[in-house]
Design a protein around this motif. Sequence first.
Motif, PDB file in Angstrom:
ATOM      1  N   LYS A 159      58.564  28.066  78.626  1.00 15.77           N
ATOM      2  CA  LYS A 159      57.412  27.982  77.735  1.00 15.77           C
ATOM      3  C   LYS A 159      57.702  27.111  76.516  1.00 15.77           C
ATOM      4  N   ASP A 183      55.629  43.586  82.828  1.00 20.35           N
ATOM      5  CA  ASP A 183      55.770  42.489  83.792  1.00 20.35           C
ATOM      6  C   ASP A 183      57.244  42.179  84.043  1.00 20.35           C
ATOM      7  N   LEU A 184      57.999  42.171  82.949  1.00 25.42           N
ATOM      8  CA  LEU A 184      59.428  41.856  83.085  1.00 25.42           C
ATOM      9  C   LEU A 184      60.146  42.943  83.889  1.00 25.42           C
ATOM     10  N   VAL A 185      59.771  44.198  83.661  1.00 25.18           N
ATOM     11  CA  VAL A 185      60.367  45.301  84.427  1.00 25.18           C
ATOM     12  C   VAL A 185      60.057  45.129  85.915  1.00 25.18           C
ATOM     13  N   GLN A 186      58.802  44.848  86.228  1.00 23.71           N
ATOM     14  CA  GLN A 186      58.412  44.650  87.629  1.00 23.71           C
ATOM     15  C   GLN A 186      59.200  43.526  88.264  1.00 23.71           C
ATOM     16  N   GLU A 187      59.279  42.438  87.539  1.00 24.05           N
ATOM     17  CA  GLU A 187      59.926  41.271  88.118  1.00 24.05           C
ATOM     18  C   GLU A 187      61.424  41.520  88.293  1.00 24.05           C
ATOM     19  N   LEU A 241      65.855  36.396  83.408  1.00 24.82           N
ATOM     20  CA  LEU A 241      64.435  36.115  83.669  1.00 24.82           C
ATOM     21  C   LEU A 241      63.710  35.787  82.371  1.00 24.82           C
ATOM     22  N   TRP A 242      64.030  36.557  81.337  1.00 25.39           N
ATOM     23  CA  TRP A 242      63.330  36.359  80.063  1.00 25.39           C
ATOM     24  C   TRP A 242      63.725  35.024  79.421  1.00 25.39           C
ATOM     25  N   ALA A 295      61.798  43.715  91.298  1.00 23.04           N
ATOM     26  CA  ALA A 295      61.556  42.958  92.534  1.00 23.04           C
ATOM     27  C   ALA A 295      62.796  42.152  92.894  1.00 23.04           C
ATOM     28  N   ARG A 296      63.365  41.518  91.888  1.00 21.13           N
ATOM     29  CA  ARG A 296      64.561  40.707  92.158  1.00 21.13           C
ATOM     30  C   ARG A 296      65.731  41.599  92.558  1.00 21.13           C
ATOM     31  N   GLN A 298      53.962  42.386  78.453  1.00 22.53           N
ATOM     32  CA  GLN A 298      54.997  41.458  78.937  1.00 22.53           C
ATOM     33  C   GLN A 298      56.223  42.229  79.376  1.00 22.53           C
ATOM     34  N   ASP A 316      64.776  32.415  80.960  1.00 22.81           N
ATOM     35  CA  ASP A 316      64.129  31.354  81.755  1.00 22.81           C
ATOM     36  C   ASP A 316      62.691  31.168  81.299  1.00 22.81           C
ATOM     37  N   HIS A 317      62.039  32.291  81.098  1.00 24.99           N
ATOM     38  CA  HIS A 317      60.631  32.261  80.696  1.00 24.99           C
ATOM     39  C   HIS A 317      60.478  31.582  79.333  1.00 24.99           C
TER      40      HIS A 317
END
Lengths: 174, 260
Positions: free
Chosen positions: A73, A32-36, A65-66, A39-40, A29, A68-69
């Motif tokens: 969820k 994924d968070l680093v990638q996102e 981002l986290w 990207a942003r 995770q 929000d996630h």
Amino acid sequence: VTGEFHSRLIDLIPRLRRFAVALTGDLDQADDLVQETCARALSRAEQWQEGTRLDSWLYRIAQNLWFDHVRAKKVRGVHVPLDLEANDLSGADGRTVVENRLSLAVVNAAMATLPEDQRILVALVCIDGASYKEAAQITGVPIGTVMSRLARARRQLHATLEGKATVVSDSKLA
Amino acid sequence: MIDNAARRPISDETLMRFADGDLPPDAQESVAAEIGRDPDLARRLEAFKFTREELTHVFASTLEVPPSLIGKVHAIHLTTQASGMRSRSLVAKSPLRGRSLRHEILAMAAAAAFLLAGAAGWLLRDGLRPNHAGLDAPLTLQHALEQTPSHEIARLADGRSIEVTSTFASLQKRWCREYKLLDAGRVRSLALACRADDGMWREETSEAVPAASQRSQKAYVPAGSDQAGSLAAYRDRIFDRDVSAEIELGLINGHWSRSH
């Protein structure tokens, strides 16, 4: 996006990843968070102001981002399986790696018991070495609140981890 | 101590600030003195020292970024640049909300591979195919190449180590370094990496150092060619001038920013 911005972003990935692991409690995770986050950041590079700290800006993006996630969820943000006794410590190869991972798992499990707003402060101050003021700026929380939340979080972590650390060092001797 | 009653009790926040070195110098001193006198304070302080020292140590391993993650970020950068794609569309398919972005980014990485190869095209023009076709060296190797003076040994995360044997300027106006890769006390390979404009070291060529009894298995090396000679030949083709130890130190301290 300028090459320099991209290059500075790449240089910050190790710290961003460490921050993301502390926040999510999970390596996949976190990646994924680093990638996102990257990207942003790359697509909104023009929103970053030259002369301000790029690391703080990235942490703010990752944090948002986290959160929000987690909100989306409607679950607690961290899922860390912890079964200390079930970990096989007797492997002959890569012993150090096994122990390092165990320690990280134990710490992540302890971190998972903290509320999100305390965990992010631990990640920023204890792990990344940010000052209270920087942590206050990144999280948007008053500095007095940063200090009281952080002190509470650290007391709790210490109480949880003290015993676990003993287990790890005992296993080394075995 | 009797006079403790007259003092304000030391709060956890103050102890934490003491542990983090955040108090003004005189307060830092007076709190240290109090702690020296009061075992209970010393015990409470332990939580704050422990959480700083222990967490820093435990999380150090997460600084080792998998090269694939760096590659994906490069790919996002290139794809964003190439197509003007906005991240809004990426974020809508957040990997944190579903796993689709992971696949999408892998596809993007593949699509961008030719762009990466293009960016590193100068690496290939001598026809001596580099092992990794200009891909970035793994992160600990990046650090080692960035920071280790020649003839010193730097340990990598995987237990292997490198020794840089020379630093030179190339005709392409890049800083290049030759190094040995050591594993279990033996030299396993020789390699040559150059620092690209984006600050990443890219391995351009390497050759295995076979044990006396074993031949190297490198398919691209013509049969009978001199293994130990191919790296040297490549070096000779790109070599411009040597870098002295003094200049090398300046480069290391200045993050290799000095122009040629």
